[in-house]
Design a protein around this motif. Sequence first.
Motif, mmCIF file in Angstrom:
data_model
loop_
_atom_site.group_PDB
_atom_site.id
_atom_site.type_symbol
_atom_site.label_atom_id
_atom_site.label_comp_id
_atom_site.label_asym_id
_atom_site.label_seq_id
_atom_site.Cartn_x
_atom_site.Cartn_y
_atom_site.Cartn_z
ATOM 1 N N CYS A 118 0.866 -1.183 0.000
ATOM 2 C CA CYS A 118 0.000 0.000 0.000
ATOM 3 C C CYS A 118 0.902 1.232 0.000
ATOM 4 N N TYR A 119 0.337 2.427 0.178
ATOM 5 C CA TYR A 119 1.191 3.601 0.235
ATOM 6 C C TYR A 119 0.704 4.552 1.316
ATOM 7 N N SER A 120 1.646 5.275 1.854
ATOM 8 C CA SER A 120 1.338 6.277 2.865
ATOM 9 C C SER A 120 1.346 7.643 2.199
ATOM 10 N N SER A 121 0.176 8.257 2.129
ATOM 11 C CA SER A 121 0.067 9.552 1.453
ATOM 12 C C SER A 121 0.796 10.638 2.227
ATOM 13 N N GLY A 122 0.971 10.449 3.545
ATOM 14 C CA GLY A 122 1.622 11.472 4.352
ATOM 15 C C GLY A 122 3.055 11.730 3.945
ATOM 16 N N PHE A 123 3.765 10.687 3.509
ATOM 17 C CA PHE A 123 5.142 10.898 3.063
ATOM 18 C C PHE A 123 5.387 10.311 1.684
ATOM 19 N N ASN A 124 4.286 9.953 0.993
ATOM 20 C CA ASN A 124 4.319 9.648 -0.433
ATOM 21 C C ASN A 124 5.324 8.557 -0.802
ATOM 22 N N ARG A 125 5.156 7.393 -0.153
ATOM 23 C CA ARG A 125 5.983 6.275 -0.555
ATOM 24 C C ARG A 125 5.260 4.971 -0.264
ATOM 25 N N LYS A 126 5.675 3.927 -0.973
ATOM 26 C CA LYS A 126 5.087 2.611 -0.776
ATOM 27 C C LYS A 126 5.530 2.037 0.569
ATOM 28 N N LEU A 150 -7.235 -6.546 -2.336
ATOM 29 C CA LEU A 150 -6.014 -7.342 -2.478
ATOM 30 C C LEU A 150 -5.842 -7.852 -3.905
ATOM 31 N N SER A 151 -6.938 -8.228 -4.530
ATOM 32 C CA SER A 151 -6.877 -8.716 -5.906
ATOM 33 C C SER A 151 -6.333 -7.639 -6.841
ATOM 34 N N HIS A 152 -6.797 -6.413 -6.630
ATOM 35 C CA HIS A 152 -6.287 -5.298 -7.430
ATOM 36 C C HIS A 152 -4.788 -5.112 -7.179
ATOM 37 N N THR A 153 -4.396 -5.123 -5.906
ATOM 38 C CA THR A 153 -2.997 -4.882 -5.551
ATOM 39 C C THR A 153 -2.099 -6.017 -6.023
ATOM 40 N N PHE A 154 -2.634 -7.239 -6.026
ATOM 41 C CA PHE A 154 -1.884 -8.407 -6.484
ATOM 42 C C PHE A 154 -1.338 -8.202 -7.891
ATOM 43 N N GLU A 155 -2.101 -7.512 -8.718
ATOM 44 C CA GLU A 155 -1.727 -7.349 -10.125
ATOM 45 C C GLU A 155 -0.546 -6.404 -10.325
ATOM 46 N N TYR A 156 -0.221 -5.605 -9.300
ATOM 47 C CA TYR A 156 0.848 -4.631 -9.509
ATOM 48 C C TYR A 156 2.182 -5.309 -9.765
ATOM 49 N N VAL A 252 13.210 0.992 -11.442
ATOM 50 C CA VAL A 252 11.822 0.734 -11.840
ATOM 51 C C VAL A 252 10.892 0.916 -10.648
ATOM 52 N N LYS A 253 11.278 0.376 -9.510
ATOM 53 C CA LYS A 253 10.442 0.498 -8.310
ATOM 54 C C LYS A 253 10.280 1.948 -7.891
ATOM 55 N N GLN A 254 11.362 2.713 -7.966
ATOM 56 C CA GLN A 254 11.311 4.110 -7.555
ATOM 57 C C GLN A 254 10.347 4.916 -8.419
ATOM 58 N N ARG A 255 10.218 4.533 -9.680
ATOM 59 C CA ARG A 255 9.404 5.313 -10.608
ATOM 60 C C ARG A 255 8.012 4.726 -10.838
ATOM 61 N N PHE A 256 7.715 3.646 -10.128
ATOM 62 C CA PHE A 256 6.403 3.032 -10.279
ATOM 63 C C PHE A 256 5.363 3.889 -9.579
ATOM 64 N N SER A 257 4.255 4.167 -10.245
ATOM 65 C CA SER A 257 3.256 5.098 -9.729
ATOM 66 C C SER A 257 2.616 4.581 -8.441
ATOM 67 N N LEU A 258 2.649 5.407 -7.399
ATOM 68 C CA LEU A 258 2.054 5.037 -6.125
ATOM 69 C C LEU A 258 0.534 5.119 -6.144
ATOM 70 N N THR A 259 -0.024 5.789 -7.133
ATOM 71 C CA THR A 259 -1.483 5.878 -7.201
ATOM 72 C C THR A 259 -2.119 4.529 -7.483
ATOM 73 N N TYR A 260 -1.308 3.557 -7.859
ATOM 74 C CA TYR A 260 -1.813 2.198 -8.095
ATOM 75 C C TYR A 260 -2.337 1.587 -6.802
ATOM 76 N N PHE A 261 -1.716 1.948 -5.656
ATOM 77 C CA PHE A 261 -1.991 1.286 -4.394
ATOM 78 C C PHE A 261 -3.089 1.979 -3.591
ATOM 79 N N TYR A 262 -3.727 1.210 -2.720
ATOM 80 C CA TYR A 262 -4.620 1.802 -1.728
ATOM 81 C C TYR A 262 -3.773 2.443 -0.634
#
Length: 395
Positions: A118-126, A150-156, A252-262
């Motif tokens: 998931c991601y923490s919006s407070g400090f903008n990281r996974k 979880l099914s959605h997140t599994f696909e990331y 790749v991980k650093q540039r992967f969009s965090l908006t994908y996650f809950y």
Amino acid sequence: MKKMEVIKLTQADAARCALVDLTQVPREVTEEDAAVYRRVISTEITEEQAERIAVPRRAHPTQEDVLAVHWHPEYVPMELIRRRVETLYPQHEAELIIPTQHNEILEWGDYAGVEVDCYSSGFNRKVQLLLHFRKENVAGERAHTLRSMLSHTFEYRSSQLFEFLDSASLPAMEERRLQAAEACNADADIVEFAAIFSAKLRSLIEDNWSATPRDAIKNKLLRNFLDEFRPTYGDLLLNKTQVYLKALKELVKQRFSLTYFYRASEIIEEARSLGAGVVIPHPEQFWPILLADYDVDGIEVWNPQSREYTEFLIRAVNRQNDYRCREQRQLLIFMGDDCHMSEKLKDPALQDPEKAAREIGLQPAWDDLAVRKSLILCGVSRAGVIDEYRARLNG
């Protein structure tokens, strides 16, 4: 077999690698490549592998308590894992064992668990969270919303693998490859060798999509695929290639969009509605999360990837507990073995020694004299954590 465009890189001024003659590396997918692919995606377990799982190399007869709430069965049958645990700890009395597959709820005995990205919006990281439940609380439709999340997140992980393979091989991603090569001082031939096999793997995935387990489509598939070619190309070349690919994967991980996650808060809220316990793993990788004041039961102060600040984290948790009012539950101290069972299925010559050494419930820091000193001052023991956390889950 399928023909592919020859990959040309533009590192004209970069050093060449004497370990490989690229003219002898086939650009097309060969029968050998296809056979290797079938082997690395297979979930069938041979008798030899089953024996390797069920019978560990050594036991720990003096360990009386088994606390294991951060480990990954992957596709290894639970009955084999159970046999392994019983052999590992033949004298144990108390246990709390809960599997935490990535983004997939699995059960063990009366409990179920999952590790959620998931991601923490407070400090903008996974970040990642461990969720643990009474198994009846996530049965059937009760956990429909959480399972859908979880099914959605599994696909990331599948999405990230494809971006990883493209970054390693597509002409448009040249700048990213150069950055990764510079970070680990990789020669041009290493970069091109990795590009050839990344392109092959992408082609094999596409051609065998219907026969490929979804859980196999993740970043380590490339590592496992390449490792199978060690007899052909040698350990030194493959080691250098894996170091380069690890650097590229981090980009790749650093540039992967965090908006994908809950958001972490959304995951916690949904999990709490199902009576879940929540634990923060990998604190050294996710320092800011310790300041976020999330509604969690505890913090992992040690695991095989996070060992440097264990005593500091124990004191930090203790200080947080000192500031908590009586109505607030105390934060518990956890340690995670982060054992991935599929590593033990590999031929010993192809295993990562550090990962292969991990065992469910084996957390040596509990018995380290310096760490035990800190734990005693906080009034913490493994048996005490088992009792308290089980009571919370049983609610």
